[in-house]
Design a protein around this motif. Structure first.
Motif, mmCIF file in Angstrom:
data_model
loop_
_atom_site.group_PDB
_atom_site.id
_atom_site.type_symbol
_atom_site.label_atom_id
_atom_site.label_comp_id
_atom_site.label_asym_id
_atom_site.label_seq_id
_atom_site.Cartn_x
_atom_site.Cartn_y
_atom_site.Cartn_z
ATOM 1 N N THR A 120 0.805 -1.226 0.000
ATOM 2 C CA THR A 120 0.000 0.000 0.000
ATOM 3 C C THR A 120 0.836 1.272 0.000
ATOM 4 N N GLY A 121 2.125 1.155 0.317
ATOM 5 C CA GLY A 121 2.968 2.348 0.410
ATOM 6 C C GLY A 121 2.611 3.223 1.599
ATOM 7 N N ALA A 122 2.005 2.629 2.619
ATOM 8 C CA ALA A 122 1.540 3.393 3.783
ATOM 9 C C ALA A 122 2.363 3.070 5.020
ATOM 10 N N ILE A 123 2.351 4.010 5.954
ATOM 11 C CA ILE A 123 3.034 3.850 7.233
ATOM 12 C C ILE A 123 1.982 3.923 8.336
ATOM 13 N N THR A 124 2.017 2.979 9.263
ATOM 14 C CA THR A 124 1.041 2.940 10.353
ATOM 15 C C THR A 124 1.522 3.781 11.527
ATOM 16 N N PHE A 125 0.596 4.594 12.052
ATOM 17 C CA PHE A 125 0.894 5.444 13.195
ATOM 18 C C PHE A 125 -0.076 5.119 14.328
ATOM 19 N N ARG A 126 0.334 5.514 15.539
ATOM 20 C CA ARG A 126 -0.538 5.373 16.712
ATOM 21 C C ARG A 126 -0.596 6.708 17.435
ATOM 22 N N ALA A 127 -1.818 7.189 17.649
ATOM 23 C CA ALA A 127 -2.019 8.432 18.394
ATOM 24 C C ALA A 127 -2.667 8.112 19.732
ATOM 25 N N LYS A 128 -2.282 8.840 20.751
ATOM 26 C CA LYS A 128 -2.782 8.607 22.109
ATOM 27 C C LYS A 128 -3.667 9.776 22.518
ATOM 28 N N PHE A 129 -4.903 9.459 22.955
ATOM 29 C CA PHE A 129 -5.860 10.478 23.376
ATOM 30 C C PHE A 129 -6.259 10.251 24.834
ATOM 31 N N PRO A 130 -6.261 11.294 25.654
ATOM 32 C CA PRO A 130 -6.791 11.143 27.014
ATOM 33 C C PRO A 130 -8.289 10.882 26.962
ATOM 34 N N ASN A 131 -8.768 10.037 27.875
ATOM 35 C CA ASN A 131 -10.186 9.657 27.862
ATOM 36 C C ASN A 131 -10.714 9.564 29.294
ATOM 37 N N PRO A 132 -10.580 10.661 30.069
ATOM 38 C CA PRO A 132 -10.929 10.593 31.495
ATOM 39 C C PRO A 132 -12.404 10.327 31.757
ATOM 40 N N ASP A 133 -13.271 10.743 30.840
ATOM 41 C CA ASP A 133 -14.711 10.573 31.046
ATOM 42 C C ASP A 133 -15.262 9.336 30.361
ATOM 43 N N GLY A 134 -14.400 8.570 29.723
ATOM 44 C CA GLY A 134 -14.855 7.348 29.071
ATOM 45 C C GLY A 134 -15.737 7.581 27.867
ATOM 46 N N VAL A 135 -15.601 8.746 27.217
ATOM 47 C CA VAL A 135 -16.425 9.050 26.042
ATOM 48 C C VAL A 135 -16.106 8.091 24.901
ATOM 49 N N ILE A 136 -14.821 7.798 24.723
ATOM 50 C CA ILE A 136 -14.395 6.882 23.661
ATOM 51 C C ILE A 136 -14.248 5.482 24.247
ATOM 52 N N ARG A 137 -14.859 4.527 23.592
ATOM 53 C CA ARG A 137 -14.768 3.138 24.046
ATOM 54 C C ARG A 137 -13.833 2.353 23.136
ATOM 55 N N SER A 138 -13.155 1.403 23.733
ATOM 56 C CA SER A 138 -12.279 0.545 22.938
ATOM 57 C C SER A 138 -13.100 -0.164 21.870
ATOM 58 N N GLY A 139 -12.612 -0.132 20.642
ATOM 59 C CA GLY A 139 -13.330 -0.746 19.533
ATOM 60 C C GLY A 139 -14.260 0.201 18.803
ATOM 61 N N SER A 140 -14.356 1.460 19.278
ATOM 62 C CA SER A 140 -15.241 2.430 18.639
ATOM 63 C C SER A 140 -14.758 2.762 17.236
ATOM 64 N N ALA A 141 -15.697 3.285 16.424
ATOM 65 C CA ALA A 141 -15.354 3.764 15.083
ATOM 66 C C ALA A 141 -15.104 5.266 15.149
ATOM 67 N N GLY A 142 -14.276 5.746 14.247
ATOM 68 C CA GLY A 142 -14.000 7.177 14.204
ATOM 69 C C GLY A 142 -12.886 7.475 13.228
ATOM 70 N N SER A 143 -12.460 8.734 13.208
ATOM 71 C CA SER A 143 -11.422 9.166 12.279
ATOM 72 C C SER A 143 -10.436 10.079 12.983
ATOM 73 N N VAL A 144 -9.181 9.928 12.621
ATOM 74 C CA VAL A 144 -8.148 10.859 13.059
ATOM 75 C C VAL A 144 -8.137 12.038 12.093
ATOM 76 N N VAL A 145 -8.106 13.252 12.630
ATOM 77 C CA VAL A 145 -8.094 14.463 11.814
ATOM 78 C C VAL A 145 -6.807 15.231 12.100
ATOM 79 N N ILE A 146 -6.085 15.579 11.043
ATOM 80 C CA ILE A 146 -4.843 16.339 11.182
ATOM 81 C C ILE A 146 -5.020 17.680 10.474
ATOM 82 N N PRO A 147 -5.337 18.755 11.214
ATOM 83 C CA PRO A 147 -5.372 20.079 10.592
ATOM 84 C C PRO A 147 -3.974 20.699 10.598
ATOM 85 N N MET A 148 -3.611 21.364 9.504
ATOM 86 C CA MET A 148 -2.283 21.958 9.413
ATOM 87 C C MET A 148 -2.388 23.302 8.704
#
Length: 380
Positions: free
Chosen positions: A260-288
């Motif tokens: 694929t010519g792609a590189i895999t990255f991992r981003a870490k997000f704080p989740n103190p209120d449990g809004v995001i659950r493991s296995g949830s769907a979503g998208s990473v957004v990079i504004p620049m």
């Protein structure tokens, strides 16, 4: 005199015709030249936004399996509840393992007694041998019997350790702090060691988002991060809303996927209120945000054989000019890297209808505003 007067009259008539023709040509030119909206090039900024599907996991997602087989006697949790490390979750019938534990303890006691007798006999034989009252064979035999007794004791202790661990494992505990998933195991169920999935527990105080970027985009982001570019990692939830916590990239694959010519990255997000659950769907957004760039509207460009052109306004004409643009844009504007400079005037709309050298005039912004105001009055 009459002839001279006639010549003079003809001369003036001829000059008048020439001037009249020139004026007509000027009027025809002005009538032919169509007005187009234009802009004067100056430097500005553009915010690019990249969105990538992501796979979400808690910082620890643990699938819990029993270490011993048996019948579940008690389930000590509710599905989905928060649990602490070492909190009891399941009780597996301990009676068979308790019996084995007691047997192992008895075997250790028996082995210790045998070793004590063997040591006493060895010492006695050694004393008699020193007094020449017994043979060397009997002394060596007693010493070997002592060593066998020591080995038997070590074996019994090892069996006791295993029996104790099996007995302890009849109480299944949470290995981490987190939230429990769903479980199909109920009281009375028969479970098999290392095979039956009991429940999953996820530590979601932080979540990891795994996503992939093309190698070209990675190079672009890296090069522009040294060029006053400003970008952060954000997360878009499944319902389209933006998560209010900012993340950071904490890991990147050192290998480019050859398919694929792609590189895999991992981003870490704080989740103190449990809004995001493991296995949830979503998208990473990079504004620049890219500053000090030449930004033009996409409507000012047209393509010919994979090359991008704009029309400059020079000497009352549209002049076709090739430009180089960055391969990333915000959906309505381009960043020009080559072909334009500050102060150039370009046509911003209708580029696809123009030809090189077409007479054009600049549409008056004041006239357009007046037309807009008049139309608004009519609509009222």
């Amino acid at each position: 005199m009459k002839i001279s007067s006639a010549i003079t009259t003809l001369t003036f008539a001829f000059l008048g015709a020439i001037l009249s023709q020139g004026c007509n040509k000027q009027e025809d030119y002005e009538m032919q030249a169509k007005a187009y909206p234009m802009m004067t090039i100056k430097k500005g900024s553009m915010t690019l936004s990249y969105e990538f599907p992501a796979t979400l996991k808690g910082i620890q997602d643990v699938d819990i399996y029993p270490q011993v087989s048996g019948t579940v006697k008690d389930v000590k949790f509710s599905e989905g509840q928060a649990v602490k490390k070492d909190q009891e979750l399941f009780i597996i019938d301990p009676i068979p393992y308790e019996a084995k534990l007691e047997k192992a303890k008895a075997n250790v006691a028996s082995a210790e007694a045998e070793l004590s007798s063997a040591r006493f006999n060895r010492d006695a034989k050694a004393s008699l041998y020193n007094k020449m009252a017994t043979s060397k064979y009997e002394s060596i035999k007693a010493d070997n019997a002592c060593k066998v007794a020591e080995a038997n004791l070590n074996l019994a202790k090892a069996e006791l350790k295993v029996a104790q661990e099996n007995y302890d494992n009849t109480v299944v505990k949470s290995p981490v702090d987190g939230k429990l998933g769903m479980s199909s195991i109920r009281q009375g169920a028969l479970v098999t060691a290392h095979s039956t999935h009991l429940v999953s527990v996820s530590d979601s105080s932080y979540v990891h988002a795994y996503f992939s970027l093309t190698e070209n985009l990675v190079l672009f982001l890296n090069s522009n991060s040294e060029d006053e570019a400003d970008f952060q990692i954000k997360f878009k939830l499944a319902d389209g809303t933006m998560y209010d916590k900012i993340g950071e990239v904490d890991a990147a694959s050192g290998i480019v996927d050859s398919t694929t010519g792609a590189i895999t990255f991992r981003a870490k997000f704080p989740n103190p209120d449990g809004v995001i659950r493991s296995g949830s769907a979503g998208s990473v957004v990079i504004p620049m945000t890219l500053d000090d760039r030449i930004v033009i509207p996409q409507t000012a460009t047209h393509e010919i054989q994979d090359k991008v052109f704009v029309f400059k306004f020079e000497d009352g004409k549209a002049v076709s000019t090739p430009v180089q643009i960055l391969p990333y844009y915000d959906g309505s504007n381009y960043i020009v890297s080559e072909g334009l400079k500050v102060g150039d005037v370009i046509i911003t709309e209708g580029a696809g209808l123009l030809r090189d050298g077409t007479p054009v005039t600049r549409k008056s912004e004041e006239l357009e505003q007046s037309k807009s105001d008049n139309q608004a009055a009519v609509n009222k």
